[in-house]
Design a protein around this motif. Structure first.
Motif, short mmCIF file in Angstrom:
data_model
loop_
_atom_site.label_atom_id
_atom_site.label_comp_id
_atom_site.label_asym_id
_atom_site.label_seq_id
_atom_site.Cartn_x
_atom_site.Cartn_y
_atom_site.Cartn_z
N SER A 146 9.63 -3.46 -0.99
CA SER A 146 8.97 -2.39 -0.22
C SER A 146 8.56 -1.28 -1.20
CB SER A 146 9.91 -1.83 0.83
OG SER A 146 10.21 -2.81 1.80
N GLY A 171 4.73 3.06 3.89
CA GLY A 171 5.43 1.96 3.24
C GLY A 171 4.68 0.65 3.36
N ARG A 179 4.90 -3.67 2.12
CA ARG A 179 5.64 -4.74 1.45
C ARG A 179 4.66 -5.49 0.57
NH1 ARG A 179 8.01 -9.94 2.42
NH2 ARG A 179 6.64 -10.25 4.22
N GLU A 196 4.58 -1.92 6.42
CA GLU A 196 5.98 -2.11 6.75
C GLU A 196 6.25 -1.93 8.24
OE1 GLU A 196 8.90 0.22 4.73
OE2 GLU A 196 9.48 -1.45 3.46
#
Length: 857
Positions: free
Chosen positions: A722, A756, A758, A775
């Motif tokens: 992340s 965020g 990934r 995310e």
């Protein structure tokens, strides 16, 4: 009151009132003159129709005609000499306690040094230049064959200043030969001298220039012409440097023959008209004619050379400096700094203390009222009102020629006085004013002005970056000299029974100290923001086991402080004086001696030289000798708030951050595009050139949400992790989801998940690509779209159950090492609305920057 004093006071005071005697017309900047003399001739005549109409106040002295005082003696040259005798009939004792310059032949820059890299870049440029092109106009003037092609810019065959750069080339190549002993530059410069000698011999009168004598006819007739003596000064100085540094005896013969020719010309003007008429003509820029003539006199001791030097001292300008009046405003800066340098040489060769006073006072007022944080001076080529610099900030600050010449002024003063302040100034101006003018390591790419305004760029000033073969501005000439003599002010010798050496610049280098019977090796550790110390080690090598008893004196600069400072000799601590003094050690230095010094570097602010209260908040930020500039297109507000120190507002960038910098790219058609921060919106743009704003905008820092993994060694290590994306030049802000799923840059997201992502293997299944999945929205990826154009916005698009190839391709990016990287001296400053990435001004190329910030409580 004696007659000599009355005459002297009348002379100085009368001339000091007459600023009309100098070239301070708004049309006297070099940039304007080039346009004027190279384009429309009718416009030139109209603009200059009032040139020289105001008589000079030199008449105050010259009106005391010799026939009134000396009876039958009417020779005004004798009158000029008589003035000197009346002023001081006993003569002057030559000062003998100056520090001695060391030879460039004895100093070598270390290859780890930033200065060595700058020197090498300059050497590459000097070697590119073609001899036939350099001397083309000289041969044309001498009616000799002209093989090759003339250069352009200010060296083009119709420029009235043509030939000036060739003089600078002679100086720069001699200095470069002394600094490097490069055989090719030695051969090339010798060929230039030989070719110019052929031109001088063909003309046969001693005259040597790239333009015909008709320009001097116009000069003497007080008709508009662009600074012919300026060019002659450069040629003479170049020939003297070839003689002094390269032992070229022919160059000295050429210089003395030239001076004989101009002595006769000046004598003719004075005989036909008056001394006043000659000084009247000095309204035009004459460079450092007085300086080079005093230098020549110090070699030849020919009284004609001394007399001619006196006649190029500009009494209307030097007069008010002698009276210690700050009257610089509206004078063309680089016309007059060389005259001060000449007056300093007058002090050195005659011992007349008046000229020591002039140089000292001049430096004091420039430093106190007309200087920027770089150490530089002038705006749009002129001085303006003292302590009113806030109004002058813009894209046309600090003509780089002025910095070159102010370094000479400070160098003389340090040699005379050994005062730390002059050495500190030299370091500041060299570090920020000289090292900032090259475009990285590109040979032959330099600037005319050093912009100091808000959101300025070296590439986007009036002149921008010059070109290798089609600029040749005055600042190109001084530029190639500056980068050829970078070793000339690191070390200074003091003669005596116990020889002394002053080390005033901490630069990795070696010096063959012959009088001390040792070779010194100075090694300076790289300066970094996260470890705020300057560390220097001196080691010694000698052919004999124990050297001569001698003294070393190391500068304790004013920017350091005692807490944390250390010095040792062979492991034994040395007592340290406070900053602003010299650390001295006297020993018989031998090969196993080691002297170390550690000086703390601190952040500090420095207010602009402006005494109006409303501008008190305009301040520059420095780290030791380095002026820091912010990567910003114009924002400049910093609020101190409750911060009690700069360290609470400004923090260093850790060394690990460079490994976290990435650039995301995609192919579209036959072009490569990059993910970019475009005015705080994320778009796809064409792949940028390094050193530009576009390169900054295409660089992001990967911030791992798991802080324990932040020091990753490879980009591959972050796949599956992340991450958040921080734009390189917007520290503290993050890329996040905006309205309608477009990506934007913002400081504080409403939802932490919205910033965020990934980082996963590329959806297109290629080994070298990655994809960014939101995310907080599984199955939604950053996507560019298909067949996009430059400027296309990136969005968060969500996949369907059956992913098509177009979607996969648009959501897959190459993740590469960042195009931009943090300079080792980098900081983040907390701003009022955004944070600022700070780096040394010398590190900027085309990027926008701001030097002065509005720092308020």
């Amino acid at each position: 009151m004696n007659f000599g004093f009355v005459l002297f006071f009348f002379f100085c005071f009368g001339l000091a009132l007459g600023k009309q005697c100098t070239n301070q017309s708004p049309y006297d900047s070099h940039a304007f003159r080039y346009e004027l003399t190279s384009t429309n001739k009718t416009w030139k005549e109209e603009v200059l129709s009032h040139f020289h109409l105001t008589p000079t106040d030199d008449s105050a002295w010259s009106s005391l005609i010799p026939s009134k005082i000396l009876g039958d003696q009417k020779d005004e040259v004798s009158w000029a000499l008589l003035y000197r005798k009346i002023k001081n009939p006993g003569g002057f004792d030559l000062p003998g306690n100056f520090l001695k310059e060391v030879s460039l032949h004895d100093v070598w820059l270390d290859q780890s040094s930033v200065l060595w890299r700058a020197q090498q870049t300059n050497l590459e440029y000097l070697l590119m230049l073609d001899v036939d092109s350099l001397v083309w106009s000289f041969r044309k003037t001498a009616s000799l064959p002209t093989p090759g092609k003339a250069y352009g810019g200010w060296e083009n065959p119709i420029s009235e200043l043509r030939g000036h750069f060739v003089g600078h080339y002679l100086s720069a190549s001699a200095q470069m030969w002394a600094s490097t002993h490069n055989a090719t530059i030695k051969e090339k410069m010798s060929t230039v001298v030989f070719s110019l000698s052929e031109c001088q011999n063909k003309i046969g009168t001693g005259y040597l220039s790239a333009f015909p004598t008709e320009l001097f006819d116009s000069f003497e007739a007080l008709k508009p012409v662009w600074a012919p003596y300026y060019t002659i000064h450069k040629i003479l100085a170049g020939l003297l440097d070839q003689y002094v540094l390269a032992d070229n005896a022919q160059a000295l013969k050429m210089a003395t023959w030239m001076v004989e020719y101009f002595y006769n010309r000046v004598q003719k003007v004075i005989t036909m008209y008056s001394v006043e008429r000659h000084w009247y003509s000095l309204n035009e820029e004459t460079g450092g004619m007085n300086d080079v003539l005093y230098r020549l006199y110090s070699i030849t001791h020919d009284p004609k050379h001394l007399l001619l030097a006196h006649l190029f001292d500009k009494p209307c300008f030097l007069g008010f400096l002698a009276l210690q009046a700050d009257y610089l405003s509206h004078f063309h800066a680089n016309t007059h700094i060389p005259i001060v340098i000449g007056s300093q040489m007058r002090y050195e060769v005659t011992g007349d203390p008046l000229y020591k006073l002039i140089g000292t006072f001049f430096m004091d007022i420039v430093n106190a009222s007309h200087s920027y944080a770089t150490g530089g001076t002038s705006a749009r080529e002129f001085w303006w009102d003292p302590k009113r610099l806030a109004d002058t900030l813009g894209s046309e600050n600090e003509e780089t020629c002025t910095t070159y010449n102010m370094l000479k002024v400070s160098r003389h003063l340090f040699r005379w006085t050994k005062e730390i302040a002059y050495a500190d100034y030299y370091e500041r101006a060299l570090t920020n004013g000289v090292l900032s003018i090259q475009r990285g390591t590109e040979p032959g790419v330099m600037i005319y002005m050093l912009p100091l305004g808000r959101g300025v760029s070296k590439a986007r000033s009036t002149h921008g970056w010059g070109t290798k073969f089609n600029s040749f501005w005055c600042c190109y000439g001084t530029g190639i000299e500056s980068f050829s003599k970078l070793g000339d002010s690191i070390y200074f010798e003091e003669e005596g029974n116990v020889p002394g050496l002053y080390i005033i610049q901490y630069i990795s280098s070696s010096f063959d100290w012959k009088s001390g019977h040792v070779v010194l090796n100075q090694k300076v550790d790289p300066i970094v923001s996260w470890d705020p110390y300057l560390r220097m080690t001196l080691t010694f090598s000698s052919k004999q086991e124990v050297g001569q008893l001698s003294s070393l004196n190391l500068r304790m600069p004013v920017w350091t402080y005692s807490n944390g400072a250390q010095a040792s000799l062979n492991g034994q601590n040395l007592p340290l004086p406070p900053p602003g003094n010299f650390l001295s050690a006297t020993e018989r230095w031998s090969y196993n001696d080691k002297l170390t010094i550690q000086l703390p570097l601190s952040l500090r602010t420095e207010a602009i030289q402006d005494d109006r209260p409303e501008y008190a908040s305009i301040q520059a930020i420095l780290f030791g000798p380095y002026l820091l500039a912010g990567h910003t297109s114009g924002e400049w507000d910093i609020k101190t708030g409750t911060a009690r120190s700069l360290s609470a507002l400004i923090s260093p960038i850790p060394p690990s951050f460079n490994a976290q910098l990435v650039t995301f790219t995609q192919e579209s058609g036959n072009s490569t595009f990059v993910m970019s921060n475009s005015n705080q919106s994320i778009t796809m743009e064409e792949f940028p050139v390094s050193g530009t704003d576009a390169a900054l905008h295409a660089t992001f820092r990967l911030i791992l949400k798991d802080a324990s993994l932040s020091n990753f060694s490879s980009l591959n290590n972050v796949i599956g992790k992340s991450v958040m994306l921080e734009p390189f030049d917007f520290p503290g802000m993050l890329v996040q989801q905006g309205k309608e799923d477009e990506l934007v840059v913002s400081e504080s997201p409403k939802e932490m998940g919205s910033s965020g992502f990934r980082l996963v293997a590329g959806l297109d299944k290629r080994n070298e690509t990655v994809s960014l999945e939101a995310e907080n929205r599984k199955g939604c990826f950053v996507s560019s779209g298909v067949n996009f154009e430059p400027g296309a916005s990136l969005k968060l698009l969500c996949s369907t159950e059956s992913l098509d190839a177009g979607f996969n391709r648009a959501a897959s990016f190459m993740m590469e090492i960042g195009i931009s990287e943090y300079h080792p001296i980098s900081f983040v400053a907390k701003g009022a609305r955004r944070n600022f990435l700070l780096a040394p001004l010398l590190s900027f190329r085309d990027e926008a920057y701001t030097v002065y910030f509005n720092i308020q409580d």
